[in-house]
Enzyme design. Sequence first.
Site, PDB file in Angstrom:
ATOM      1  N   CYS A  63      -7.967 -28.948  17.734  1.00 43.95           N
ATOM      2  CA  CYS A  63      -7.406 -29.120  19.360  1.00 43.95           C
ATOM      3  C   CYS A  63      -5.761 -29.300  19.087  1.00 43.95           C
ATOM      4  CB  CYS A  63      -7.868 -29.948  20.138  1.00 43.95           C
ATOM      5  SG  CYS A  63      -9.635 -29.853  20.249  1.00 43.95           S
ATOM      6  N   ASN A  68      -7.285 -34.458  22.683  1.00 43.09           N
ATOM      7  CA  ASN A  68      -7.662 -34.001  21.351  1.00 43.09           C
ATOM      8  C   ASN A  68      -8.644 -35.308  20.799  1.00 43.09           C
ATOM      9  OD1 ASN A  68      -7.758 -33.290  18.775  1.00 43.09           O
ATOM     10  ND2 ASN A  68      -5.701 -33.589  18.445  1.00 43.09           N
ATOM     11  N   GLY A  69      -9.535 -35.149  20.331  1.00 44.57           N
ATOM     12  CA  GLY A  69     -10.200 -36.342  19.722  1.00 44.57           C
ATOM     13  C   GLY A  69     -11.758 -36.318  20.321  1.00 44.57           C
ATOM     14  N   TRP A 112     -10.573 -26.534  19.958  1.00 44.10           N
ATOM     15  CA  TRP A 112     -11.486 -26.049  18.772  1.00 44.10           C
ATOM     16  C   TRP A 112     -12.818 -27.007  19.421  1.00 44.10           C
ATOM     17  CZ3 TRP A 112     -14.446 -29.451  15.429  1.00 44.10           C
ATOM     18  CH2 TRP A 112     -15.069 -28.679  14.386  1.00 44.10           C
ATOM     19  N   HIS A 165     -28.733 -24.374 -16.907  1.00 48.43           N
ATOM     20  CA  HIS A 165     -29.899 -25.255 -16.290  1.00 48.43           C
ATOM     21  C   HIS A 165     -30.065 -24.959 -14.823  1.00 48.43           C
ATOM     22  CE1 HIS A 165     -28.996 -27.883 -19.636  1.00 48.43           C
ATOM     23  NE2 HIS A 165     -27.819 -27.649 -19.385  1.00 48.43           N
ATOM     24  N   LYS A 190      -7.381 -26.355  11.131  1.00 46.12           N
ATOM     25  CA  LYS A 190      -6.730 -27.119  10.379  1.00 46.12           C
ATOM     26  C   LYS A 190      -6.682 -28.637  10.964  1.00 46.12           C
ATOM     27  CE  LYS A 190      -3.163 -26.806   7.046  1.00 46.12           C
ATOM     28  NZ  LYS A 190      -3.743 -26.054   5.851  1.00 46.12           N
ATOM     29  N   ARG A 223      -4.772 -25.206  14.720  1.00 45.37           N
ATOM     30  CA  ARG A 223      -5.525 -26.521  15.046  1.00 45.37           C
ATOM     31  C   ARG A 223      -6.684 -26.195  15.820  1.00 45.37           C
ATOM     32  NH1 ARG A 223      -2.420 -31.120  13.892  1.00 45.37           N
ATOM     33  NH2 ARG A 223      -4.270 -32.062  15.559  1.00 45.37           N
ATOM     34  N   LYS A 258     -12.023 -21.602  -1.031  1.00 34.99           N
ATOM     35  CA  LYS A 258     -11.154 -20.592  -0.657  1.00 34.99           C
ATOM     36  C   LYS A 258     -12.031 -19.160  -0.233  1.00 34.99           C
ATOM     37  CE  LYS A 258      -8.501 -22.485   0.077  1.00 34.99           C
ATOM     38  NZ  LYS A 258      -8.191 -23.802  -0.291  1.00 34.99           N
ATOM     39  N   GLU A 263     -14.372 -19.677   2.884  1.00 35.21           N
ATOM     40  CA  GLU A 263     -13.577 -20.077   4.164  1.00 35.21           C
ATOM     41  C   GLU A 263     -12.884 -18.493   4.788  1.00 35.21           C
ATOM     42  OE1 GLU A 263     -10.984 -23.139   4.468  1.00 35.21           O
ATOM     43  OE2 GLU A 263     -10.205 -22.631   2.348  1.00 35.21           O
ATOM     44  N   GLU A 286     -12.925 -25.328  -5.974  1.00 32.71           N
ATOM     45  CA  GLU A 286     -11.973 -25.041  -4.989  1.00 32.71           C
ATOM     46  C   GLU A 286     -11.945 -23.571  -4.824  1.00 32.71           C
ATOM     47  OE1 GLU A 286     -10.303 -25.846  -2.684  1.00 32.71           O
ATOM     48  OE2 GLU A 286      -8.445 -24.609  -2.652  1.00 32.71           O
TER      49      GLU A 286
HETATM   50  C1  F6R Z   1      -9.541 -25.727   2.570  1.00 29.76           C
HETATM   51  C2  F6R Z   1      -9.047 -26.879   3.390  1.00 29.76           C
HETATM   52  C3  F6R Z   1      -9.584 -27.892   3.770  1.00 29.76           C
HETATM   53  C4  F6R Z   1      -8.868 -29.395   3.660  1.00 29.76           C
HETATM   54  C5  F6R Z   1      -9.585 -30.366   4.214  1.00 29.76           C
HETATM   55  C6  F6R Z   1      -8.572 -31.861   4.085  1.00 29.76           C
HETATM   56  O1  F6R Z   1      -8.811 -24.610   2.311  1.00 29.76           O
HETATM   57  O2  F6R Z   1      -7.895 -26.838   3.608  1.00 29.76           O
HETATM   58  O3  F6R Z   1     -10.781 -28.443   2.866  1.00 29.76           O
HETATM   59  O4  F6R Z   1      -8.362 -29.475   2.337  1.00 29.76           O
HETATM   60  O5  F6R Z   1     -10.177 -30.309   5.642  1.00 29.76           O
HETATM   61  O6  F6R Z   1      -7.583 -31.646   4.780  1.00 29.76           O
HETATM   62  P1  F6R Z   1      -6.260 -32.517   4.479  1.00 29.76           P
HETATM   63  O7  F6R Z   1      -5.571 -32.123   3.332  1.00 29.76           O
HETATM   64  O8  F6R Z   1      -5.527 -32.176   5.810  1.00 29.76           O
HETATM   65  O9  F6R Z   1      -6.871 -34.073   4.562  1.00 29.76           O
END
Ligand code: F6R
Length: 587
Positions: free
Chosen positions: A2, A100-101, A74, A488, A582, A28, A469, A472, A465
């Site tokens: 949010c 937000n929260g 969100w 395995h 994010k 966000r 990527k 998502e 990782e």
């Molecule tokens: C994936 C991604 C997330 C963040 C995770 C932690 O591409 O960006 O997995 O890495 O939500 O976020 P931060 O780094 O802001 O604590």
Amino acid sequence: MCGIFAYKGKRDTSLDLVVKGLQKLEYRGYDSWGVASEIDDNIFVEKSTGKISEVKEGAFADKKSHMAIGHTRWATHGGVTEENAHPHLDGDGEIAIVHNGIIENFQEIRDELGHGIFKSETDTEVIAQLIGKYRKEMDFKEAVLKTIERLEGRYAIVVMNKGEEFLIAARRGSPLIVGVGEDEYFLASDIPAFLEYTQDVNYLDDNELVVVDGGIEFFSLETGEKIEKRLVNIDWQAESAEKGDYDHYMLKEIMEQKETILRALNQDEDQINTVVEAIKNARGTFFSGCGTAGKVCMTGEYFFAAIADRHVNFQPASEFPIYHHFLRPESLLVTVSQSGETADVLEAMEVAKSKGSKVLSLVNVEGSTISRESDYSLLINAGPEKAVASTKATTSQLALLLLLAYAIKGQLQEGRRHLSEVGSQINDMLNPRFLTYIKEVAEKVKEANDLYIIGKAENYPMALEAAIKIQEVSYIHAQGFPAGELKHGPIALITEGTPCLSIIANDEVKADVINNTIELKSRGAYIIGIAPENNDVFDEWIKVPDVGVASPLVNIIPIQLLAYYLSTLKGLDPDMPRNLAKSVTVK
Ligand code: F6R
């Protein structure tokens, strides 16, 4: 999770200004949006499901006012509907709030107020209704304070009241920053929202309230006393938070890695020495972070072992509290977070602090909660990262952890030299030919349902990782494995043509990974090799520079690009993947 944006000041275009600010916070949350202002002696509210980016410039040009609040959502409590979008009003339509929260005791307050009065399913509406109820007996600020006393959970809120020419905002656990301009104030969840107007900010800390009138006044929610705040100047340029000529933030941020590695090395030597001492003196060092940042921590384990000869323990932040009995006052928790606001990381820090342990954080956002609540904090200096999928912050975090490993060994300058060289190799690698080739590879595998990635040693976390990527932004089922684990179990998943990425650095485990890649190939896999040297087993070869132990930094970049092209070739929006946002400020 949010985005909040609010304005009070000299301009009479507050509604359009709030829309513009929210458009910069859309990363966000992008389920729905809404704005509110007092127009013609009434609280005017406009809300909608869908993206705020679709709102046209000047949409509210005929609605003049000097104060407005807004929100991009969100969804947590209640589905994605217009009713559930913020702002929410009290029963009389006089109080408007954005939040937000999560209000943990919202059900209890709802039961108390009577369900009939509620128009939405959100936890937020209880705040509006409660303020409205108390407002009948006391003034606006007192009503807000009395309401806050009742709230359990994490929140950032901004409230306005019909007939009152000021905003009240408060924070506990979710970010809220005040941008201070000339005769104008901005309240936002993140700095890029107001960066084009001012670089001067006041950070609201937990349990603080701010009243934004002709000026700003801060109060402690615990003592009720006034607080003096330091104005902080943020060294970010507005353009760095814009897309520029790129179609998407994700691509722009991937390309910025030409410079960001070097910026990560821009550290104060005294600060590095202090941190190095803290690490050396610690008895029990733990790394923790979430998602991509967690994979960076895992890679850090390998860096610290290989270069500094130090053992550290990694746990994803959401799992970390379970390990509390290993924490002592001499322990050190090292957290990694781009946003500096991630709730699970904050909880891990609370647990560590409750045991008297020290906390070092590596963050990108200056003044963020995680950095302020740490004993030591280093900035990775990657500049604003707006795409939901982390890219440039990842390699900057890796660079800083590697630099710390060198510094612990007493080789800070050697570390700087090595990483500067890596920076220039990345600069060379990210050329138009390289991008075109990765796009071609993406074209070949974009219809795949499944995609597997293998790596070993410090490239094993990069395989994990890579999967994050690809999942998502392209929604392809992707999974990473330690190369040696294939036989395995996971190898049973390989059939004719299954695309597999094999990350092969020029290191002591190279021969093993090549063997594992041959095992995949003999089951019909379509092999995309990411390596400095070609090999007969590859169907596609993505050539990366040979940078020794820093190989994760160069290996992950083509995979970020591959994920980006898989997304765009499938007609998706890589900047706003479904169900994600994010900065995850909820547990
Ligand atoms: C994936 C991604 C997330 C963040 C995770 C932690 O591409 O960006 O997995 O890495 O939500 O976020 P931060 O780094 O802001 O604590």
